[in-house]
Enzyme design. Structure first.
Site, PDB file in Angstrom:
ATOM      1  N   GLN A 198     -19.792  33.628 -13.082  1.00  0.00           N
ATOM      2  CA  GLN A 198     -21.139  33.666 -13.664  1.00  0.00           C
ATOM      3  C   GLN A 198     -22.078  34.402 -12.703  1.00  0.00           C
ATOM      4  O   GLN A 198     -22.303  33.958 -11.571  1.00  0.00           O
ATOM      5  CB  GLN A 198     -21.685  32.264 -13.951  1.00  0.00           C
ATOM      6  CG  GLN A 198     -22.965  32.360 -14.780  1.00  0.00           C
ATOM      7  CD  GLN A 198     -23.672  31.041 -15.027  1.00  0.00           C
ATOM      8  OE1 GLN A 198     -23.869  30.259 -14.104  1.00  0.00           O
ATOM      9  NE2 GLN A 198     -24.060  30.787 -16.259  1.00  0.00           N
ATOM     10  N   TYR A 217     -33.814  31.624 -15.452  1.00  0.00           N
ATOM     11  CA  TYR A 217     -33.593  32.549 -14.347  1.00  0.00           C
ATOM     12  C   TYR A 217     -34.023  33.974 -14.766  1.00  0.00           C
ATOM     13  O   TYR A 217     -34.628  34.151 -15.824  1.00  0.00           O
ATOM     14  CB  TYR A 217     -32.146  32.453 -13.857  1.00  0.00           C
ATOM     15  CG  TYR A 217     -31.861  31.073 -13.298  1.00  0.00           C
ATOM     16  CD1 TYR A 217     -32.478  30.658 -12.117  1.00  0.00           C
ATOM     17  CD2 TYR A 217     -31.052  30.160 -13.971  1.00  0.00           C
ATOM     18  CE1 TYR A 217     -32.266  29.376 -11.615  1.00  0.00           C
ATOM     19  CE2 TYR A 217     -30.839  28.876 -13.470  1.00  0.00           C
ATOM     20  CZ  TYR A 217     -31.450  28.491 -12.287  1.00  0.00           C
ATOM     21  OH  TYR A 217     -31.256  27.223 -11.791  1.00  0.00           O
TER      22      TYR A 217
HETATM   23  C1  LIG Z   1     -24.310  19.682 -11.730  1.00  0.00           C
HETATM   24  C2  LIG Z   1     -24.695  20.723 -12.744  1.00  0.00           C
HETATM   25  C3  LIG Z   1     -24.692  22.057 -12.366  1.00  0.00           C
HETATM   26  C4  LIG Z   1     -24.993  23.049 -13.300  1.00  0.00           C
HETATM   27  N1  LIG Z   1     -24.926  24.365 -12.916  1.00  0.00           N
HETATM   28  C5  LIG Z   1     -25.078  25.349 -13.829  1.00  0.00           C
HETATM   29  C6  LIG Z   1     -24.863  26.704 -13.462  1.00  0.00           C
HETATM   30  O1  LIG Z   1     -24.509  27.038 -12.322  1.00  0.00           O
HETATM   31  N2  LIG Z   1     -25.045  27.644 -14.425  1.00  0.00           N
HETATM   32  C7  LIG Z   1     -25.428  27.319 -15.707  1.00  0.00           C
HETATM   33  O2  LIG Z   1     -25.578  28.210 -16.546  1.00  0.00           O
HETATM   34  N3  LIG Z   1     -25.604  26.021 -16.081  1.00  0.00           N
HETATM   35  C8  LIG Z   1     -25.415  25.042 -15.185  1.00  0.00           C
HETATM   36  N4  LIG Z   1     -25.522  23.723 -15.570  1.00  0.00           N
HETATM   37  C9  LIG Z   1     -25.653  23.398 -17.007  1.00  0.00           C
HETATM   38  C10 LIG Z   1     -24.260  23.121 -17.593  1.00  0.00           C
HETATM   39  O3  LIG Z   1     -23.476  24.304 -17.633  1.00  0.00           O
HETATM   40  C11 LIG Z   1     -24.354  22.573 -19.033  1.00  0.00           C
HETATM   41  O4  LIG Z   1     -25.092  23.473 -19.812  1.00  0.00           O
HETATM   42  C12 LIG Z   1     -24.992  21.186 -19.106  1.00  0.00           C
HETATM   43  O5  LIG Z   1     -24.405  20.302 -18.162  1.00  0.00           O
HETATM   44  C13 LIG Z   1     -24.856  20.599 -20.516  1.00  0.00           C
HETATM   45  O6  LIG Z   1     -23.484  20.496 -20.868  1.00  0.00           O
HETATM   46  P1  LIG Z   1     -22.717  19.071 -20.824  1.00  0.00           P
HETATM   47  O7  LIG Z   1     -23.486  18.152 -21.737  1.00  0.00           O
HETATM   48  O8  LIG Z   1     -21.346  19.351 -21.350  1.00  0.00           O
HETATM   49  O9  LIG Z   1     -22.739  18.590 -19.424  1.00  0.00           O
HETATM   50  C14 LIG Z   1     -25.303  22.698 -14.640  1.00  0.00           C
HETATM   51  C15 LIG Z   1     -25.323  21.353 -15.002  1.00  0.00           C
HETATM   52  C16 LIG Z   1     -25.017  20.370 -14.080  1.00  0.00           C
HETATM   53  C17 LIG Z   1     -25.000  18.924 -14.520  1.00  0.00           C
END
Ligand SMILES: Cc1cc2nc3c(=O)[nH]c(=O)nc-3n(C[C@H](O)[C@H](O)[C@H](O)COP(=O)(O)O)c2cc1C
Length: 362
Positions: free
Chosen positions: A98, A177
């Site tokens: 990414q 971002y």
């Molecule tokens: C610890 C953590 C780190 C994350 N880092 C990123 C990231 O580096 N890039 C990004 O696009 N989203 C990031 N997100 C968002 C996740 O990719 C995702 O969209 C979000 O957790 C919702 O999905 P879920 O309900 O399956 O957890 C992060 C989320 C969490 C909890």
């Protein structure tokens, strides 16, 4: 009718299943942003995912403002990532990088100067820095020289991703971002051909995709957006119009897949300001659509079988369940993650979550 376990082609990448690991910043790369053996172990444990999207990875020093997050602008980082991609491939997995420029969300303590954004604005809230949380500082509006440099940085990082053994890249166009700071109108008040109309606000992301696709081939490129959440001070007054026009652009550029972080019910992101845009994008975009956020598989299965999406990506549950795909296939119980170790620490809360086989044996 496809199921979660039907293979899927995303451009040049063939997925054995449709359960992807969402990008997750875990901040274990150290101050120089160089991936290491611990990270290789973490990613290799999760190789059962149809596709792993790496944690957000800086394309340049200027664009990386998260402590201990990795980069992809120098040879040391490329060598570090090779450990990761080799380990994932050895376990039979696939992984894309990414690509991240944080724009106004880079604190000068990390980026090394005044941050750059679409406009001279200041993000709300606080930046994470090595000396704790600090208020964001005002960004300067990118000049054409800045934009040209940033586009070259994207292309350079994409080429480095391929050198490092990644199967492709995902441009980070979500979560407030830099790409999002150009795209959505709450953060973009430019009056040149990068601001104002939806077409003008799309110009920057179009150029990023052209730069990255030109560097490594568009069949290895995907992009992520967060159309219906208000995030880090970024939102849009008319998301439907913006993202439908964006769908035309993605179609024209032949971008093979997009991932949309678009919660459709009140969830971890709080209330949902606007409805998901993917149903409106779908008729205009023939690439694959990956949906994300708060999915359980009954629901994800339903949306894939109903033709509303092609795959699902899962974030937090992949942190706590390295063998998540197996667990979904077996309808097995799940572990839940410890938020205190989400963004920092070593092996604890990172590589020590148990596999089902270990839990059954215990
Ligand atoms: C610890 C953590 C780190 C994350 N880092 C990123 C990231 O580096 N890039 C990004 O696009 N989203 C990031 N997100 C968002 C996740 O990719 C995702 O969209 C979000 O957790 C919702 O999905 P879920 O309900 O399956 O957890 C992060 C989320 C969490 C909890």
């Amino acid at each position: 009718m496809p199921s979660l376990f039907t293979p899927l082609q995303l451009g040049a990448i063939e997925l054995p299943n449709r359960i992807m690991m969402a990008p997750l910043t875990r901040a274990r790369a150290g101050r120089e942003g160089v991936p290491n053996e611990l990270m290789a172990r973490y990613y290799a444990q999760r190789a059962g995912a149809g596709l792993i999207i790496s944690e957000a990875t800086g394309i340049s020093r200027e664009g990386l403002g998260w402590p201990d997050a990795p980069g992809l602008w120098n040879d040391e980082q490329v060598d570090g990532w090779k450990l990761v991609t080799d380990a994932v491939h050895q376990q039979g997995g696939r992984i894309v990088a990414q690509l991240w420029h944080m724009g106004r969300l880079v604190h000068p303590d990390l980026g090394g100067g005044q941050p750059v954004s679409s406009s001279a604005t200041t993000a709300p809230d606080f930046a994470h820095t090595y000396s704790g949380k600090q208020p964001y500082t005002e960004a300067r509006a990118a000049t054409q020289v800045d934009i040209d440099r940033i586009l070259a940085d994207y292309a350079h990082a994409a080429r480095n991703a391929i050198r490092a053994g990644f199967d492709g890249v995902q441009v980070h166009g979500a979560n407030g971002y830099l790409v999002d700071q150009f795209l959505r109108d709450s953060a973009n008040d430019r009056d040149d051909n990068y601001g104002g109309s939806t077409g003008n606000r799309i110009r920057f992301v179009r150029q990023v995709l052209e730069a990255v696709g030109g560097a490594i081939g568009m069949d290895r490129v995907g992009i992520r957006f967060s159309p219906n959440i208000h995030v880090q001070g970024v939102e849009d007054s008319n998301p439907l119009a913006l993202y439908v026009e964006l769908a035309w652009t993605l179609e024209e550029l032949k971008v093979p897949w997009i991932e949309l972080r678009e919660p459709y019910k009140s969830t971890s992101s709080g209330s949902i300001p606007t409805a998901p845009v993917s149903p409106a994008m779908r008729p205009h975009y023939s690439g694959k659509i990956v949906i994300n956020s708060d999915h359980d598989w009954t629901d994800a299965r339903h949306r894939i079988e109903g033709g509303h999406a092609d795959a699902v990506s899962i974030g937090r549950l992949f942190i706590a369940n390295p063998d998540l795909v197996t667990r979904i296939a077996m309808d097995a119980p799940l572990n839940f993650g410890d938020q205190r170790t989400f963004y920092s620490g070593g092996a604890q809360g990172y590589t020590d979550y148990p596999f089902l086989t270990e839990q059954v044996a215990a």
